[in-house]
Design an enzyme around this catalytic site. Sequence first.
Site, PDB file in Angstrom:
ATOM      1  N   TYR A 137       0.812  -1.214   0.000  1.00  0.00           N
ATOM      2  CA  TYR A 137       0.000   0.000   0.000  1.00  0.00           C
ATOM      3  C   TYR A 137       0.849   1.269   0.000  1.00  0.00           C
ATOM      4  O   TYR A 137       0.346   2.355   0.209  1.00  0.00           O
ATOM      5  CB  TYR A 137      -0.934   0.019   1.220  1.00  0.00           C
ATOM      6  CG  TYR A 137      -2.013  -1.051   1.210  1.00  0.00           C
ATOM      7  CD1 TYR A 137      -2.069  -2.025   0.222  1.00  0.00           C
ATOM      8  CD2 TYR A 137      -2.986  -1.083   2.200  1.00  0.00           C
ATOM      9  CE1 TYR A 137      -3.045  -3.000   0.225  1.00  0.00           C
ATOM     10  CE2 TYR A 137      -3.976  -2.062   2.211  1.00  0.00           C
ATOM     11  CZ  TYR A 137      -3.997  -3.016   1.216  1.00  0.00           C
ATOM     12  OH  TYR A 137      -4.976  -3.973   1.221  1.00  0.00           O
ATOM     13  N   LYS A 188       4.380 -14.290   4.022  1.00  0.00           N
ATOM     14  CA  LYS A 188       4.312 -15.262   2.937  1.00  0.00           C
ATOM     15  C   LYS A 188       5.730 -15.393   2.380  1.00  0.00           C
ATOM     16  O   LYS A 188       5.966 -15.246   1.170  1.00  0.00           O
ATOM     17  CB  LYS A 188       3.302 -14.754   1.890  1.00  0.00           C
ATOM     18  CG  LYS A 188       2.884 -15.770   0.864  1.00  0.00           C
ATOM     19  CD  LYS A 188       2.086 -16.935   1.401  1.00  0.00           C
ATOM     20  CE  LYS A 188       1.829 -17.933   0.290  1.00  0.00           C
ATOM     21  NZ  LYS A 188       1.491 -19.271   0.752  1.00  0.00           N
ATOM     22  N   ASP A 221      -1.739 -17.922   4.607  1.00  0.00           N
ATOM     23  CA  ASP A 221      -2.826 -18.825   4.204  1.00  0.00           C
ATOM     24  C   ASP A 221      -3.167 -19.789   5.343  1.00  0.00           C
ATOM     25  O   ASP A 221      -4.344 -20.063   5.631  1.00  0.00           O
ATOM     26  CB  ASP A 221      -2.488 -19.582   2.912  1.00  0.00           C
ATOM     27  CG  ASP A 221      -1.034 -20.007   2.811  1.00  0.00           C
ATOM     28  OD1 ASP A 221      -0.252 -19.714   3.743  1.00  0.00           O
ATOM     29  OD2 ASP A 221      -0.669 -20.661   1.818  1.00  0.00           O
ATOM     30  N   ASP A 245      -5.010  -6.048   6.412  1.00  0.00           N
ATOM     31  CA  ASP A 245      -6.267  -5.518   5.886  1.00  0.00           C
ATOM     32  C   ASP A 245      -7.265  -6.665   5.678  1.00  0.00           C
ATOM     33  O   ASP A 245      -8.417  -6.625   6.122  1.00  0.00           O
ATOM     34  CB  ASP A 245      -5.968  -4.815   4.557  1.00  0.00           C
ATOM     35  CG  ASP A 245      -7.149  -4.026   4.025  1.00  0.00           C
ATOM     36  OD1 ASP A 245      -8.168  -3.939   4.731  1.00  0.00           O
ATOM     37  OD2 ASP A 245      -7.065  -3.515   2.901  1.00  0.00           O
ATOM     38  N   ASP A 249     -10.830  -8.028   8.190  1.00  0.00           N
ATOM     39  CA  ASP A 249     -12.228  -8.204   7.781  1.00  0.00           C
ATOM     40  C   ASP A 249     -12.706  -9.620   8.076  1.00  0.00           C
ATOM     41  O   ASP A 249     -13.861  -9.828   8.484  1.00  0.00           O
ATOM     42  CB  ASP A 249     -12.406  -7.873   6.295  1.00  0.00           C
ATOM     43  CG  ASP A 249     -12.648  -6.376   6.070  1.00  0.00           C
ATOM     44  OD1 ASP A 249     -12.206  -5.592   6.923  1.00  0.00           O
ATOM     45  OD2 ASP A 249     -13.274  -6.002   5.067  1.00  0.00           O
TER      46      ASP A 249
END
Length: 350
Positions: A137, A188, A221, A245, A249
């Site tokens: 970002y 990751k 994951d 982010d 959620d």
Amino acid sequence: MNKRIALIPGDGIGIEVTAEAVKLLQKLKASRSLPLEWRTFDWGAEKYLREGISLPEGAIEMLRREFDAILIGAVGDPRISSLKYAVDILLGIRSGLDLYVNQRPVKLLSRKLCPLKSRTEQDINFVIFRENTEGLYAGMGGNFKRDTPEEIAVQEDVNTRKGVERILVYAFEYARSGGLTRVCMSDKSNAMPQGHGLWQRTFADVCKRYPDIEPRHLYVDTLAMEMVKNPAQFQVIATCNLFGDILSDLAAQLQGGLGLAPSANIHPGAVSMFEPVHGSAPDLAGKDLANPLAAMLAAGMMLDHLGFPQVAAEIESAVSRAIDEDKTTPDLGGTMGTREVGDWICGTLE
Ligand code: ATP
């Protein structure tokens, strides 16, 4: 000395839920003699459409100089297809004030809101720390041969040693000061060995400074899977901007949805910003349907940060009661409107 709060209601339901948070601050200021004062800023879609201004010049310096905290609703408006003005405001403040910690408490206040079978309030109580200023970002990259069949788009993933280290240190310090024993770092690095290799190496270094905290690493994951399978195993999670982010959620759903999820954007020792996780939700705007509880809990996080933890705890118990007694908006199964829920919370705190 009063604590000075900058209010940015923003757009859509941001305006509606911020109004309820302000009602709450007014109530607490009067009934608990809280030394608070606030000033409202009209930054958002209307101002942008009217004047072409998103974040006014000098805004960052003014916020830094004149305020102790910022409470923002949400920005985003379907009339403006480019998200640039909203990015200017939200990311402008986050990066301008170097709010490198995004803190997302994930706490199930009532088991009846959890979509997972047989999970209770004891099982879902952890915090996500999302790096808030770098990663994918950071806005670095570019488009080559734009709008042609040969277009190439490059979005850079920016990870600095300083940026990674300070979010990890914040997570460990949070754990230690709160008597928690476990910190899980998620990346990751198997697929992104350069950028997330830096996370791995920095994590290994930071862990050594906290022998009292049990460190753990999970690829993102696996973490997503584990968060649904057994959320009780987590106390503190630290991760990069993008993964934070997305996981925020996912985690919001474990606690009852976006209408109940507050967050803080923090620079330790400096002006920090508090907001509900949800966006401006144009589908609900103007209908008195938006759940104001996330914004009210965000106001609670702000009061905690400003030195009033007892009041923050009172807000959280009032919200728990509202859920238990079905004094809620339709997203939580209730029949009340935004303003009615706000009034009920304020009445309970009377
Ligand atoms: P953004 O891209 O900024 O996250 P968005 O408009 O895509 O914003 P949200 O505003 O976060 O997404 O909301 C997604 C959906 O969740 C909304 O359309 C709405 O139905 C629901 N929702 C979000 N916030 C609330 C709330 N406070 N109360 C009730 N429902 C909500």
